[in-house]
Structures are given as structure tokens and as C-alpha cells.
Design an enzyme around this catalytic site. Sequence first.
Site, PDB file in Angstrom:
ATOM      1  N   GLU A 165      84.370  40.734  80.833  1.00  0.00           N
ATOM      2  CA  GLU A 165      84.073  39.419  81.389  1.00  0.00           C
ATOM      3  C   GLU A 165      85.391  38.651  81.533  1.00  0.00           C
ATOM      4  O   GLU A 165      86.107  38.444  80.557  1.00  0.00           O
ATOM      5  CB  GLU A 165      83.127  38.659  80.459  1.00  0.00           C
ATOM      6  CG  GLU A 165      82.675  37.361  81.067  1.00  0.00           C
ATOM      7  CD  GLU A 165      81.722  36.578  80.164  1.00  0.00           C
ATOM      8  OE1 GLU A 165      81.967  36.497  78.953  1.00  0.00           O
ATOM      9  OE2 GLU A 165      80.740  36.034  80.702  1.00  0.00           O
ATOM     10  N   GLU A 216      72.379  33.425  73.945  1.00  0.00           N
ATOM     11  CA  GLU A 216      72.660  33.513  75.383  1.00  0.00           C
ATOM     12  C   GLU A 216      74.140  33.834  75.501  1.00  0.00           C
ATOM     13  O   GLU A 216      74.983  32.974  75.251  1.00  0.00           O
ATOM     14  CB  GLU A 216      72.379  32.175  76.071  1.00  0.00           C
ATOM     15  CG  GLU A 216      70.940  31.723  76.028  1.00  0.00           C
ATOM     16  CD  GLU A 216      70.075  32.425  77.050  1.00  0.00           C
ATOM     17  OE1 GLU A 216      70.602  33.213  77.859  1.00  0.00           O
ATOM     18  OE2 GLU A 216      68.855  32.190  77.026  1.00  0.00           O
ATOM     19  N   CYS A 241      78.347  32.280  83.648  1.00  0.00           N
ATOM     20  CA  CYS A 241      77.940  33.546  83.032  1.00  0.00           C
ATOM     21  C   CYS A 241      77.154  34.423  83.998  1.00  0.00           C
ATOM     22  O   CYS A 241      77.044  35.623  83.780  1.00  0.00           O
ATOM     23  CB  CYS A 241      77.149  33.272  81.766  1.00  0.00           C
ATOM     24  SG  CYS A 241      75.849  32.075  82.022  1.00  0.00           S
ATOM     25  N   LYS A 262      76.310  21.509  68.535  1.00  0.00           N
ATOM     26  CA  LYS A 262      77.781  21.497  68.529  1.00  0.00           C
ATOM     27  C   LYS A 262      78.284  21.923  69.897  1.00  0.00           C
ATOM     28  O   LYS A 262      78.197  23.092  70.263  1.00  0.00           O
ATOM     29  CB  LYS A 262      78.342  22.456  67.477  1.00  0.00           C
ATOM     30  CG  LYS A 262      79.834  22.198  67.246  1.00  0.00           C
ATOM     31  CD  LYS A 262      80.547  23.339  66.558  1.00  0.00           C
ATOM     32  CE  LYS A 262      81.062  24.370  67.517  1.00  0.00           C
ATOM     33  NZ  LYS A 262      82.021  23.881  68.530  1.00  0.00           N
TER      34      LYS A 262
HETATM   35  P1  NAD Z   1      82.873  30.921  72.859  1.00  0.00           P
HETATM   36  O1  NAD Z   1      81.968  31.985  72.358  1.00  0.00           O
HETATM   37  O2  NAD Z   1      84.315  31.023  72.605  1.00  0.00           O
HETATM   38  O3  NAD Z   1      82.435  29.519  72.235  1.00  0.00           O
HETATM   39  C1  NAD Z   1      81.120  29.036  72.350  1.00  0.00           C
HETATM   40  C2  NAD Z   1      80.863  28.032  71.249  1.00  0.00           C
HETATM   41  O4  NAD Z   1      80.911  28.711  70.000  1.00  0.00           O
HETATM   42  C3  NAD Z   1      81.870  26.899  71.156  1.00  0.00           C
HETATM   43  O5  NAD Z   1      81.170  25.699  70.846  1.00  0.00           O
HETATM   44  C4  NAD Z   1      82.747  27.307  69.990  1.00  0.00           C
HETATM   45  O6  NAD Z   1      83.322  26.228  69.303  1.00  0.00           O
HETATM   46  C5  NAD Z   1      81.729  27.999  69.098  1.00  0.00           C
HETATM   47  N1  NAD Z   1      82.294  28.944  68.130  1.00  0.00           N
HETATM   48  C6  NAD Z   1      83.448  29.649  68.205  1.00  0.00           C
HETATM   49  N2  NAD Z   1      83.604  30.417  67.112  1.00  0.00           N
HETATM   50  C7  NAD Z   1      82.522  30.204  66.328  1.00  0.00           C
HETATM   51  C8  NAD Z   1      82.085  30.718  65.076  1.00  0.00           C
HETATM   52  N3  NAD Z   1      82.822  31.592  64.384  1.00  0.00           N
HETATM   53  N4  NAD Z   1      80.913  30.288  64.565  1.00  0.00           N
HETATM   54  C9  NAD Z   1      80.150  29.401  65.241  1.00  0.00           C
HETATM   55  N5  NAD Z   1      80.508  28.874  66.438  1.00  0.00           N
HETATM   56  C10 NAD Z   1      81.674  29.276  66.974  1.00  0.00           C
HETATM   57  O7  NAD Z   1      82.527  30.763  74.394  1.00  0.00           O
HETATM   58  P2  NAD Z   1      83.216  29.804  75.456  1.00  0.00           P
HETATM   59  O8  NAD Z   1      84.567  30.367  75.725  1.00  0.00           O
HETATM   60  O9  NAD Z   1      83.071  28.379  75.034  1.00  0.00           O
HETATM   61  O10 NAD Z   1      82.234  30.003  76.720  1.00  0.00           O
HETATM   62  C11 NAD Z   1      82.334  31.080  77.567  1.00  0.00           C
HETATM   63  C12 NAD Z   1      81.321  32.143  77.194  1.00  0.00           C
HETATM   64  O11 NAD Z   1      80.004  31.616  77.200  1.00  0.00           O
HETATM   65  C13 NAD Z   1      81.292  33.278  78.195  1.00  0.00           C
HETATM   66  O12 NAD Z   1      81.222  34.507  77.515  1.00  0.00           O
HETATM   67  C14 NAD Z   1      80.010  33.029  78.963  1.00  0.00           C
HETATM   68  O13 NAD Z   1      79.461  34.155  79.576  1.00  0.00           O
HETATM   69  C15 NAD Z   1      79.135  32.480  77.917  1.00  0.00           C
HETATM   70  N6  NAD Z   1      78.022  31.731  78.506  1.00  0.00           N
HETATM   71  C16 NAD Z   1      76.776  32.293  78.512  1.00  0.00           C
HETATM   72  C17 NAD Z   1      75.713  31.620  79.077  1.00  0.00           C
HETATM   73  C18 NAD Z   1      74.332  32.230  79.090  1.00  0.00           C
HETATM   74  O14 NAD Z   1      73.403  31.535  79.404  1.00  0.00           O
HETATM   75  N7  NAD Z   1      74.178  33.490  78.748  1.00  0.00           N
HETATM   76  C19 NAD Z   1      75.908  30.362  79.642  1.00  0.00           C
HETATM   77  C20 NAD Z   1      77.176  29.820  79.625  1.00  0.00           C
HETATM   78  C21 NAD Z   1      78.238  30.511  79.046  1.00  0.00           C
END
Ligand code: NAD
Length: 506
Positions: free
Chosen positions: A394, A262, A296, A187
Site C-alpha cells: 500500500e 478497517e 484506502c 482518538k
Molecule cells: P496508522 O495505522 O499509522 O494510524 C491510524 C491511527 O492509529 C492513528 O490515530 C494513530 O495515532 C493510531 N496508532 C498508531 N499506533 C498505534 C498503536 N500502537 N496503538 C493504538 N493506536 C495507534 O494509519 P494512518 O497512516 O493514520 O492512515 C493510513 C492507513 O489507514 C492506511 O493503511 C489506510 O488504508 C488505512 N485506512 C483504512 C480505511 C478503511 O476503511 N479500511 C479508511 C481510511 C484509512
Amino acid sequence: MHNPGHRFQAQDHFAEGAQYIAGRLAKGTSGRSHAVVDPATGDEVYTYELAGTADVDAAVAAAREAFPGWAAATPGERSDAMHRFAAVLADRAEEFAQAESLQCGKPIKLSREFDVPGTIDNTAFFAGAARHLQGQSAGEYSGDHTSYVRREPIGVVGSIAPWNYPLQMAAWKVLPAIAAGNTIVLKPAELTPLTSLLFAEAATQAGIPDGVVNIITGAGKDAGEHLVGHPDVAMTSFTGSTAVGRRVAEIATSTVKRLHLELGGKAPFVVFDDADLEAAVHGAVAGALINTGQDCTAATRAYVQRPLYEEFVSKTADLMATVRLGDPFAPDTDLGPLISFAQRDRVAGFVDRARAYARVVTGGEIPQDLKHGAYYRPTLVADAAQDSEIVQSEIFGPVLVVLPFDSDEEGIRLANDTPYGLAASAWSRDVYRANRATREIKAGCVWVNDHIPIISEMPHGGYKASGFGKDMSAYSFEEYTQIKHVMFDNTAVARKDWHRTIFGDR
Ligand code: NAD
């Protein structure tokens, strides 16, 4: 100005819908639609129906059906298919770069030189690595048996990805999973489905069987949670924020699933007083601003030893001010918009609140000539306290905070003083000092005299609240495989010696 003739036509390409199930595009059935917005212009570029739970069920069923055949393919067969996959991606590289820049507002040079080639290289790496999956050597450990270890795929993997590097995040999830013989339902974030869909389409084009790679584009709360909790999904792999990761962990744990997380980061950038200042300043600006800071591992907290501090602040501010914001499709644009207007306002909120307790040295504003897009000026903040919001949270935008330190111990202690532990860098010409920092900083990656580069052969993943498990590299196979102990009796006798524990001396 954009040249529409050179842009990816999402509405035409994905006219059949934004779900990719069993090798075909389909429309979502949630009854709700979503618009992909070009954050550089605010224009809607693609409207699609979001996945509902029935679509998740259909994708999981397709992945489940494809699993036995894909798992039974020889490593060589999987490897061949993935080499063809890499070749298809290479053929379509420009199309992928355009789609990625369109949905994210990434400068086209970043998509062309980083996201797309990185993904092709990852695919080629896992095509090779598919043939190197190993168990441990066999042996007669008990004396009466031969034992060996089989490394087996887990089954259907349910993956959830964020919007910052949609193509690379899809690749990091899909490639190790399928190289190891699993099938997957991914997803992507609702904001950025385009390149995950193209990626799945390219897998089919390369001859990877239908159902091995499926994409569900839906909201986190319903499609995402349904995928994580689905009884036919054997493993959850999530990349995103720590807050959502906690929720995902609760659901995965309550359904007893393998879990790989992650999560967020707040990477420190530690500059010791013998560092090459020119290199550190360039490293800090590039490391903080890559992907408009929505990375990230981006450099977010620069700790600079007192003798270099003032010069570092003024040189970094000067260099930041030279970075060119603009149309992502112009070849000389260095920095694009944030992913959305909401994200821009969130970033601006952090900086505005910080004005009460810190100094905004440069940036801290929405450029008026670019306010049709979600742009924000590269921002340097100084004089904030270690426990302040701007140092601890963050932000995920083009904002670098800089703080001074005196002793090496203090610099390392401050670097470790957030809940996160994804990445860090240490800047010094003294090998002993730098080596000490690499040992003592608690993060999944520590660079020395650089910040950001990643390579397919090396693992990526966090410590602490940044999660657990590894993407990329052969280490990712630890997440996407399970090991089985197989034990053969070698005595061929009916009454085994150990049966005495049951039968006594009878
Ligand atoms: P987010 O956590 O808001 O969303 C990530 C994904 O989770 C999206 O696909 C979203 O639709 C889904 N999601 C949201 N609520 C959910 C739920 N209740 N159940 C299941 N899925 C759900 O993150 P974002 O805003 O899309 O991305 C930014 C974040 O991602 C930052 O915190 C960043 O640090 C992190 N990130 C981490 C890495 C890593 O490798 N550690 C890499 C890239 C991004």
C-alpha cells in the site's frame, strides 16, 4: 495564494486545548506538544498538548458516566438529537470544509462536495436508523417458553481513526456507536485533530449529552494503546494501517474486547477488453488520485486486458498530466499535497525503487514550483512484475500501477493476488463477465464501471488483511450492539420437565 481571511483559525478556536471531554475542551497532560502543519505550505497552524494516559482515563470516565442515561434514552430521543446534530453540521458546513482542507491539504472542492456533505448525510442516515434497531421476532421455540432477542448497546466504545479523511472517519465511528446507545472516546490521528474536535463540539451544540462523544488527541503508542487496553472500554473500533491494526488486535484480544478493524487496501481496477475505454481511463485517473491517492479504496492496480493495454497506458498518462496541482483553497485546484513531507518522501521512495524494475510513464517527481508543500506529481507506473513492491504494498499516494492480462481468469486471479481485500472495480459492457468478476473478486466492495462512490445506506469494510466489520449502513449496528436472548417460562410449574436430568424420577 491563500487568503488567510477565509481560513479556519485553529489556534483561536481551540485555544483551550485539543481534548474534548464531557462536553468541554481541555489541554492534554502528557507533557508533550504536537504541531498541526498545513501540508500545502509547511506552516504550523495549531500547536497543542498531546493527551496522556490520565486524559484517556478522564475521557473514558466521562463516557462511562454518560452511558446509562444515553442507553436508556428512547430511540426516538436519540434520533431527534442526531437530526439536530445533522442540522448543526449543515449550518457549519463551510467552517468544517475549511478546517478539513487546512489540516489535510485537501482541495476545498473535495471538502465541500464530498467530505462534509457525506458526513451530514451519514448523520441524517443514522438519526433515522436509530429508530430501526431490531431484534428477531419472538416465539415459543421450546413449547414451554417464550423467547425473544434484545439488541443492546455495548457500553463505552474506544475508537482510533487515521488522517486521510479525518471528519468522515470520526463520523463513521461515532454515528453508529451513539445511534445504538453507546458512548464513545475517539482518538483521531495526531496530524489531524481539528474536524474531530469540531464534530464533537457540534454534537454538544445539538444537545447530545456531555460525555456521549469524547475526543482524545494523543500519540498512538501511549494514548492509543491505553485506550484500547482500558478495562472500562468494552469495544475497540480501529481504522488505519494493517500493521497498527495487528498491534491493536493483540491488545484488544488480550483484554477480551469486541473488535472492529478497517485496515489498508490495494484496490484492483480490472478492465476487460470490451470495456468503454474512455470511461475506464477517466475512472482510473479519478479513482487513483482522489484525496491525492490517500484513500484506502483508491484504484492502485489497473489490470488491463491485452488488446486495450497500450492505449489505456498512453491515454491514462495523458489525462493524469492534465490534473492541476496547487493551493487547496483555490477553487480550480484538482490535487493537493500529501498529508506530510514524510508521507511524500515515503511515496517518492516507492516510485524511485520501482525505477529499477519498471517504467515510470508519467510523474514520479516533486514539482519544483510547489516544493514548499508536500506535493507529488500524479504517477503512472507500467511493466512492473506482479510480485514487485509497487504492486503489492500500500503506497497511499497518487500512484497507479498498470499491468496487462490475457484471459479473464488471469485478470481476476491477479486482482485477488495481494493480502488486501477492501475494494475493487470491474470494467466491461458484458453483464455476464462483470457479474462473474463481482462474484470472484475477494473484496468488501466491487464496483462495476465506476470506482470510489460510497453511500450511507451501504456497508464499507474489508476482506482478508483489510480487516473485518462494517462501517456505515444498518450492518454497522452488528458491530456496535450485542444481542441478548431473553427466555420466559410459560408453564408456571415448580417441577419442570427437564429437571428429570437432575432429580431422576423422584
Ligand atoms: P496508522 O495505522 O499509522 O494510524 C491510524 C491511527 O492509529 C492513528 O490515530 C494513530 O495515532 C493510531 N496508532 C498508531 N499506533 C498505534 C498503536 N500502537 N496503538 C493504538 N493506536 C495507534 O494509519 P494512518 O497512516 O493514520 O492512515 C493510513 C492507513 O489507514 C492506511 O493503511 C489506510 O488504508 C488505512 N485506512 C483504512 C480505511 C478503511 O476503511 N479500511 C479508511 C481510511 C484509512
